[in-house]
Write a protein that holds these residues in place. Structure first.
Motif, mmCIF file in Angstrom:
data_model
loop_
_atom_site.group_PDB
_atom_site.id
_atom_site.type_symbol
_atom_site.label_atom_id
_atom_site.label_comp_id
_atom_site.label_asym_id
_atom_site.label_seq_id
_atom_site.Cartn_x
_atom_site.Cartn_y
_atom_site.Cartn_z
ATOM 1 N N LYS A 123 0.826 -1.214 0.000
ATOM 2 C CA LYS A 123 0.000 0.000 0.000
ATOM 3 C C LYS A 123 0.860 1.264 0.000
ATOM 4 N N ALA A 124 1.944 1.224 0.773
ATOM 5 C CA ALA A 124 2.840 2.376 0.800
ATOM 6 C C ALA A 124 3.474 2.597 -0.563
ATOM 7 N N ASN A 125 3.805 1.505 -1.240
ATOM 8 C CA ASN A 125 4.406 1.613 -2.563
ATOM 9 C C ASN A 125 3.416 2.164 -3.579
ATOM 10 N N GLU A 126 2.201 1.621 -3.569
ATOM 11 C CA GLU A 126 1.199 2.045 -4.544
ATOM 12 C C GLU A 126 0.775 3.491 -4.325
ATOM 13 N N GLY A 127 0.705 3.908 -3.047
ATOM 14 C CA GLY A 127 0.305 5.278 -2.751
ATOM 15 C C GLY A 127 1.457 6.251 -2.685
ATOM 16 N N GLU A 128 2.685 5.749 -2.891
ATOM 17 C CA GLU A 128 3.909 6.556 -2.799
ATOM 18 C C GLU A 128 3.911 7.387 -1.518
ATOM 19 N N ARG A 129 3.644 6.699 -0.419
ATOM 20 C CA ARG A 129 3.631 7.336 0.898
ATOM 21 C C ARG A 129 4.600 6.607 1.814
ATOM 22 N N PRO A 130 4.974 7.244 2.928
ATOM 23 C CA PRO A 130 5.873 6.558 3.872
ATOM 24 C C PRO A 130 5.237 5.304 4.459
ATOM 25 N N ILE A 131 6.059 4.327 4.777
ATOM 26 C CA ILE A 131 5.602 3.098 5.435
ATOM 27 C C ILE A 131 5.304 3.410 6.892
ATOM 28 N N ARG A 132 4.201 2.904 7.396
ATOM 29 C CA ARG A 132 3.864 3.118 8.805
ATOM 30 C C ARG A 132 4.816 2.303 9.675
ATOM 31 N N ILE A 133 5.417 2.968 10.655
ATOM 32 C CA ILE A 133 6.399 2.325 11.512
ATOM 33 C C ILE A 133 5.767 1.949 12.840
ATOM 34 N N GLU A 134 5.876 0.670 13.192
ATOM 35 C CA GLU A 134 5.373 0.196 14.474
ATOM 36 C C GLU A 134 6.549 -0.212 15.350
ATOM 37 N N GLU A 135 6.261 -0.677 16.539
ATOM 38 C CA GLU A 135 7.320 -1.105 17.458
ATOM 39 C C GLU A 135 8.143 -2.220 16.831
ATOM 40 N N SER A 136 9.454 -2.117 16.987
ATOM 41 C CA SER A 136 10.357 -3.109 16.418
ATOM 42 C C SER A 136 10.467 -4.331 17.327
ATOM 43 N N ALA A 137 10.795 -5.454 16.730
ATOM 44 C CA ALA A 137 11.007 -6.692 17.490
ATOM 45 C C ALA A 137 12.438 -6.806 17.992
ATOM 46 N N TYR A 138 13.248 -5.784 17.761
ATOM 47 C CA TYR A 138 14.676 -5.846 18.087
ATOM 48 C C TYR A 138 14.913 -6.183 19.558
#
Length: 457
Positions: free
Chosen positions: A381-396
């Motif tokens: 969706k981010a690619n198709e809409g040319e928008r930033p990817i939503r960032i959630e909490e990392s599993a790091y």
């Protein structure tokens, strides 16, 4: 399989000579053939605020962005006072990073300049503690360190922060993912009351980063976010391969052979768990594929040796957890293989950033199952809409936090108690563990997977 890739219009960027950098730095950059600043460097070079947060894509020169002005100002202070300002146990600049490997990397970058500028720098964590104490006692201008190592030296009174005029936290998003808020908060409070230039740097502007910055600095900080942050860079191509069975050995081998035929550079293979790394190490060895590894189970010396072997390209394949996804710069890497699909969009972006460094072409291949479709959909969706990817909490923080050996043992036992063994055997097709197996055989070690493949269990 499907592919995604963003396209951006190229813009003219300023040259380094336009900035008020130290003449010696400009001379070294010119010798190295580096003349043009990147967008993140331009943003930080022109920032006049004493407290700032820099967010930019991986591989876009954030280390140079914070390091070059610091080294120039340290040297300028000495020239203005016409004397050496280095003092015992009192560095003038501190750079906090997420891992020992990243500390060594930043030290290597800084030494490209400090040797010619007659400044001193050290990375804490790569040698013995006593040897580091000796170096600090002799006096060092710039210290690069992990939080754990810094706190240990402070407790031993071998380092004092009273003369620090430049404080940097590199990979702030990673450190907050690794649950180090309390230590970062104490340092933030300490330096906020002094005339210290404070720089936070990261690749993702997560909720944790925003909350930390808002709570500690409110309106005092200038937030610099490069416009391509959280986006797929134009030089990266992303391929997603759907796996129809739990055993990913066959699609992995197909990907590996494809990469070997297409690319001359090195490959990084990412796993979610240390146990998965052990399995893949054994699988590759069984198929005559030479690899080195980087994960929390390895002794410090072996980790450094493996990274050095990979960096020198003596071995062109690195198997790692997300420990190898944060900040490390391997410009010779052509491809990334996600053997285990990352658990968050943040982890995906960090992994993808290990390829295509400094604008070179890079390829990311990801094996995934149906239960990982949510992250795939967000990327699409981010690619198709040319928008930033939503960032959630990392599993790091769940897997890769650098614990002491005692903590690792405790964590391993709790995992065995909280997770049924059947949930962990997702790599071995059709395998069901016997109820009579010994408890120690239920750990996902290299020897255990070897027994599985040799059909001894």
């Amino acid at each position: 399989m499907f592919k995604l890739c963003y396209r951006f219009a190229k813009t003219n960027l300023p040259v380094f000579k336009q900035y008020p950098l130290h003449p010696k730095i400009l001379e070294i950059l010119d010798t190295k053939g580096i003349h043009t600043a990147t967008p993140v460097q331009d943003m930080l070079f022109t920032c006049e605020n004493k407290v700032r947060l820099l967010i930019g894509p991986t591989g876009t020169g954030k280390t140079y962005a914070y390091l070059l002005p610091i080294l120039g100002k340290l040297k300028q202070e000495e020239e203005e006072q016409n004397k050496i300002l280095t003092e015992q146990n009192k560095p003038r600049a501190i750079v906090v990073v997420s891992t020992k490997e990243l500390a060594e990397q930043v030290e290597d970058v800084s030494q490209e300049f400090t040797k010619a500028m007659k400044l001193s720098t050290i990375a804490l964590g790569k040698g013995t503690f006593k040897r580091e104490q000796t170096y600090l006692e002799n006096g060092v201008d710039l210290v690069v360190t992990t939080l754990e190592r810094l706190q240990r030296h402070r407790s031993a009174q071998s380092i004092y922060l009273s003369r620090v005029s430049h404080y940097v936290v590199d990979e702030i998003d990673t450190l907050l993912d690794a649950s180090m808020q309390d230590d970062l908060k104490k340092l933030a409070i300490y330096f906020k009351d002094k005339n210290t230039t404070i720089t936070y740097s990261g690749a993702t502007y997560s909720t944790k980063v925003k909350n930390f910055i808002d709570k500690q600095y409110q309106n005092e900080i200038q937030i610099l976010i490069e416009k391509q942050s959280h986006m797929h860079l134009e030089n990266l191509t992303h391929d997603f391969v759907h796996c129809t069975t739990l055993d990913k050995s066959e699609p992995f081998m197909a990907l590996y052979k494809e990469c070997q035929s297409k690319f001359k550079g090195s490959i990084i293979i990412f796993c979610n768990e240390i146990s998965s790394c052990h399995f893949l190490e054994f699988f590759c060895k069984k198929n005559a594929i030479k690899t080195v590894s980087l994960h929390g189970d390895l002794p410090k010396g072996m980790r450094s040796q493996n990274v050095a072997e990979f960096r020198s390209q003596q071995c062109k394949i690195l198997i790692t957890t997300d420990l190898g996804a944060r900040g490390l710069d391997f410009p010779f890497v052509d491809a990334i293989i996600n053997f285990d699909f990352p658990k968050s969009t943040s982890d995906y972006l960090h992994r993808a950033g290990r390829a295509g460094r400094a604008g070179k072409k890079g390829y990311i291949f990801s094996l995934y199952h149906n239960n990982e479709q949510a992250i795939i959909d967000e990327l699409r969706k981010a690619n198709e809409g040319e928008r930033p990817i939503r960032i959630e909490e990392s599993a790091y923080s769940k897997i890769n936090k650098e614990d002491t050996p005692k903590q690792k043992v405790i964590k391993s036992k709790s995992q065995q108690q909280s997770k049924p063994i059947s949930q962990k055997q997702h790599y071995v097709k059709g395998y069901k563990p016997s109820q009579k197996q010994k408890k120690q055989e239920r750990t996902l070690s290299k020897s255990y997977f070897q027994k599985v493949h040799e059909k001894k269990v």
